[in-house]
Design an enzyme around this catalytic site. Structure first.
Site, short mmCIF file in Angstrom:
data_model
loop_
_atom_site.label_atom_id
_atom_site.label_comp_id
_atom_site.label_asym_id
_atom_site.label_seq_id
_atom_site.Cartn_x
_atom_site.Cartn_y
_atom_site.Cartn_z
N LEU A 139 66.74 47.44 34.37
CA LEU A 139 66.24 46.22 34.99
C LEU A 139 67.39 45.36 35.51
O LEU A 139 67.21 44.57 36.44
CB LEU A 139 65.40 45.41 34.01
CG LEU A 139 63.97 45.90 33.79
CD1 LEU A 139 63.32 45.17 32.62
CD2 LEU A 139 63.13 45.71 35.06
N HIS A 140 68.56 45.50 34.93
CA HIS A 140 69.73 44.77 35.40
C HIS A 140 70.39 45.45 36.58
O HIS A 140 71.31 44.89 37.19
CB HIS A 140 70.76 44.64 34.27
CG HIS A 140 70.39 43.62 33.25
ND1 HIS A 140 69.64 43.92 32.14
CD2 HIS A 140 70.66 42.29 33.17
CE1 HIS A 140 69.47 42.82 31.41
NE2 HIS A 140 70.07 41.82 32.02
N GLY A 141 69.99 46.67 36.90
CA GLY A 141 70.63 47.40 37.97
C GLY A 141 71.68 48.36 37.46
O GLY A 141 71.85 48.56 36.25
#
Length: 473
Positions: A354-356
């Site tokens: 989700l943070h990349g």
């Protein structure tokens, strides 16, 4: 095992131009000629040259957000308005504040929301079940594609926090509609009001769709609401000054390397606390957080349980409480039927993705996964062997242990484990400094490894030794 959820997050919701924790963010470079001058200044000079400019410039950024949160609340929760009007005002004020913070880059956020809603609507019409897992995969894939091919690195680093909050909201709607927590996928206007709500779209925190709908139901205005907002803002700006001014003033750059590591990690944690309490304040101003008539609060983090920790598991839980709840509810509990290992692995993978594609965060998350597992297993075994209250969580008063917290040896043991956690946090948080231009695009693996190498990978070696000790006893 659900205790293993961990997340470094709200920090990334800041535009790099206003990111706290950097010694040159809130004032011009010529105000400080270097760390030597920074340390040599007395306390009054520090207040005049750093703390006051920091607070002034910080509030100029935060004040605009809080103003629009208040406008949203006073226009939708003073007198009864049609639900459609309330949702429309929520979406419009949120989109405006996204533009204020991210300018034209906010259109990537708008496109992300539009695409996700179209897919969710299609699934609801033609599929009708398993929407949560599907939307989770779709959201993560879209985030990765955007990072790699659509948005340039600098712009992506600015908006990825807001994109993550948006993805969490859409995924939670998908799961909640699957299990019946909400009756159906919201129509476009309530959906837009929820995902773009001005109080949560920039800094967070994540709130559920039911919590969003509840703010329009018999809204309450009282002095305790006002007091809670001022308390949250006061604590936020206290940590902003610690991050930007006091940590660098108290611990100079030529101090012992572990003191410097602790200073840099403390600066990062303080900037996270600042963003967390600002997010709490913005949510409160928007009407979230009414528990009773006398109790308001949107708890995001608990610094005292992180800075004076009992265990790493405690740090994991209280670092970002809404994120922890989201991961436990929509990832861990969804995958626990496949076994504890799969559930824990899925939770960390979801948090990381989700943070990349960020090696720095992934390295910290994977390390924490191993650290908390070793800590949990060792303390569980020691507690069972010595029948002592030395678990990662405090025991209940009626626990079966013979040796309770009141015994000196138990207290000393828990303090020793707490000091070990402080050591690990200094090591893990060292890389989240603002000394490199790489922060504008996210740190590379070489930067992360170089930071840990400067401390001889000491924390990882300690955890390995702890695990061997666990196997031997």
């Amino acid at each position: 095992m659900s205790d293993y959820d961990y997340d470094f997050d709200l920090e990334d919701l800041y535009d790099d131009e206003i990111l706290p924790g950097s010694s040159n963010v809130w004032y011009e470079d010529d105000e400080l000629s270097g760390l030597e001058e920074y340390v040599e200044r007395g306390i009054w000079e520090e207040i005049d040259m750093c703390m006051l400019p920091t607070m002034r410039d910080g509030f100029s950024q935060v004040g605009n957000l809080l103003l629009w949160c208040f406008i949203f609340r006073i226009t939708t929760q003073t007198v009864a308005v049609p639900s459609g009007v309330g949702h429309a005002i929520s979406a419009c004020t949120g989109l405006y504040i996204l533009y204020v913070f991210f300018h034209s880059t906010m259109f990537h956020i708008l496109a992300f929301a539009f695409i996700l809603y179209c897919i969710l609507w299609s699934l609801s019409r033609f599929f009708g079940y398993r929407r949560g897992p599907i939307m989770g995969i779709v959201s993560i894939v879209f985030l990765i594609i955007s990072e790699l091919f659509i948005v340039n690195e600098v712009e992506w680093h600015k908006i990825r926090g807001a994109q993550m909050i948006l993805a969490m909201k859409v995924i939670s709607i998908s799961f909640d509609s699957d299990i019946g927590t909400i009756q159906a996928v919201p129509s476009p206007l309530p959906f837009a009001g929820y995902v773009f709500n001005v109080g949560t779209c920039v800094f967070g925190p994540w709130v559920s769709y039911k919590d969003y709908i509840a703010i329009f139901d018999r809204p309450l205005w009282n002095w305790r609401w006002v007091l809670r907002i001022f308390v949250s803002l006061g604590v936020a700006f206290l940590f902003l000054t610690i991050s930007t001014c006091w940590s660098l003033w108290l611990i100079p750059d030529d101090a012992w390397r572990w003191w410097v590591a602790y200073r840099d990690a403390l600066s990062f944690r303080s900037s996270h606390y600042f963003v967390s309490f600002v997010s709490e304040a913005s949510a409160l101003v928007s009407g979230f957080g009414r528990n009773t008539e006398d109790d308001w609060g949107v708890p995001v983090t608990k610094p005292h349980l992180i800075e004076i920790p009992r265990s790493l598991v405690q740090v994991v839980v209280y670092w970002n409480m809404p994120m922890h709840h989201w991961l436990k509810t929509y990832v861990f509990r969804t995958t626990i039927s496949y076994g504890s290992f799969i559930a824990v692995l899925s939770t960390y993978a979801a948090s990381s993705l989700l943070h990349g594609l960020n090696f720095q965060l992934s390295a910290v998350l994977l390390s924490l996964g191993a650290y908390t597992y070793v800590e949990y297993m060792l303390r569980q075994k020691l507690a069972n062997t010595f029948r002592a209250c030395i678990l990662v969580r405090p025991c209940r008063k009626d626990c079966s242990h013979r040796n309770h917290d009141s015994r000196l040896v138990v207290t000393i043991t828990n303090v020793a484990f707490g000091l070990l956690v402080v050591f690990h946090l200094a090591y893990l948080g060292l890389m989240f400094d603002t000394s490199s231009k790489e922060q504008e695009v996210g740190y590379s693996y070489s930067h992360t490894l170089a930071k840990w190498s400067s401390l001889s990978y000491a924390s990882h070696w300690v955890v390995l030794g702890t695990y061997i000790f666990y196997l031997l006893i």
